[in-house]
Scaffold this active site. Sequence first.
Site, PDB file in Angstrom:
ATOM      1  N   GLY A   1       0.876  -1.189   0.076  1.00 22.33           N
ATOM      2  CA  GLY A   1      -0.167  -0.022  -0.003  1.00 22.33           C
ATOM      3  C   GLY A   1       0.845   1.389   0.162  1.00 22.33           C
TER       4      GLY A   1
ATOM      5  N   SER B   1       2.508   2.542  -2.870  1.00 21.04           N
ATOM      6  CA  SER B   1       2.616   2.883  -4.056  1.00 21.04           C
ATOM      7  C   SER B   1       3.871   2.672  -4.839  1.00 21.04           C
ATOM      8  CB  SER B   1       2.698   4.473  -4.158  1.00 21.04           C
ATOM      9  OG  SER B   1       1.365   4.989  -3.510  1.00 21.04           O
ATOM     10  N   SER B   2       4.338   1.264  -4.553  1.00 15.79           N
ATOM     11  CA  SER B   2       5.536   0.648  -5.320  1.00 15.79           C
ATOM     12  C   SER B   2       5.200   0.608  -6.992  1.00 15.79           C
ATOM     13  CB  SER B   2       5.867  -0.683  -4.853  1.00 15.79           C
ATOM     14  OG  SER B   2       5.017  -1.580  -4.820  1.00 15.79           O
TER      15      SER B   2
ATOM     16  N   ASP C   1      -1.268   8.632  -6.462  1.00 19.58           N
ATOM     17  CA  ASP C   1       0.154   7.964  -6.416  1.00 19.58           C
ATOM     18  C   ASP C   1       1.089   8.587  -7.361  1.00 19.58           C
ATOM     19  OD1 ASP C   1      -1.067   6.321  -4.479  1.00 19.58           O
ATOM     20  OD2 ASP C   1      -0.853   4.621  -5.551  1.00 19.58           O
TER      21      ASP C   1
ATOM     22  N   LYS D   1      -2.394  -5.076  -5.849  1.00 21.32           N
ATOM     23  CA  LYS D   1      -3.704  -4.534  -6.770  1.00 21.32           C
ATOM     24  C   LYS D   1      -3.427  -5.052  -8.192  1.00 21.32           C
ATOM     25  CE  LYS D   1      -2.734  -0.242  -6.336  1.00 21.32           C
ATOM     26  NZ  LYS D   1      -3.035   1.413  -6.618  1.00 21.32           N
TER      27      LYS D   1
END
Length: 381
Positions: A76, A78-79, A123, A167
Amino acid sequence: MAARRRPDDAVELSNVDPAFEPRHYSLRGEIPPFPPGDWANYHKAAAVGLRDALAREHALPGGSFRVHGTIPIAAGLSSSSALVVACGLAHLALADVELPRLELAELLAGAERYVGTLGGGMDQATTLLARAGHALHIDFFPLRARPVPVPTAAGFVVAHSLEPAEKSGRVRGLYNQRVVECRLACALLARRTGVAATRLGDFPDRVALLADLARLLPETEVPASALPELLGLTPDEVRVRVLGEATLAAPGRFALQRRVRHVLGEADRVAAAEQALQRGDLAALGDLMNASHRSCAEDYDVSTPALDHLAALARAHGALGGRLTGAGFGGAIVALVERDRVAALIAALDRHYPISDQASARSIAWMIASGSVSLVRAKST
């Protein structure tokens, strides 16, 4: 990201982490995605977005790219968007092209949907527009961002629940479901109020809408079979104009009222949080973070027992507030704590949050002070 221009339109990808195998593809013609969840799809996303955007004026060259990252994956944090942005910046450098940061953030936000997730643009905007020592207030349609100074007394601890939130994998259908539910709710609200709205942000009076939500939207889940009558559309129109082709976790039923209550309430909390930062009122900011987490759990249904437990632990051991970060369904929380209590909070989480032998990371803490962000600790087990 290291990149070298090639004389052709071939793309070669490699990763410092051996868990991510090398990939190759061509920029010529159609660029179909690799199988869902493949790391190289994020490079393809940036390349397809840039190629299409630059097609009239610039040709996107091929290149060899070497990737290295330290952002925890599926946490969570934002990689995936960081990878898309890094790939985009590298490809622009090879093409000797510069784009304004706002324009690039919007472009790459749309481009990332190539991987099959109906993501927004927060992001990418944060990655490209953030300023050290500041929060970022982001608005959309069109994209705008303004930095908001964070009081020097504030510290933030980002703690990983160790529950993966992928995701592009397991979580994709759950994430997309929330986007489609908000889209459906907006269409129904527009029909019932007479407001020509295509987004929830188009409604002029959020307070009045929230007050009337119980009358305007069903409290219980709506079966897909009821959507045509509710929206005044044919089944094909519902599918094309509202549902789309994205993967959904529960395509036969949709929660509407609770989703809207979260989105509109969160917009109010964002405005109040900016005011709290400007006043230096950390207690008020913490209360807003706690309210946000409750709403994420109860109305948006994106929290998990592990995230709830971790946020509660943080609050019980000195955090002024804590909420899940990112899309939820696992990953990390962010906790607000007075700067001189950061170490004590990390120690408490280390003692009280259960971890398995397979755990690879626990907590990462940032302290924001004097206009700079410094990594305080990253513990491996």
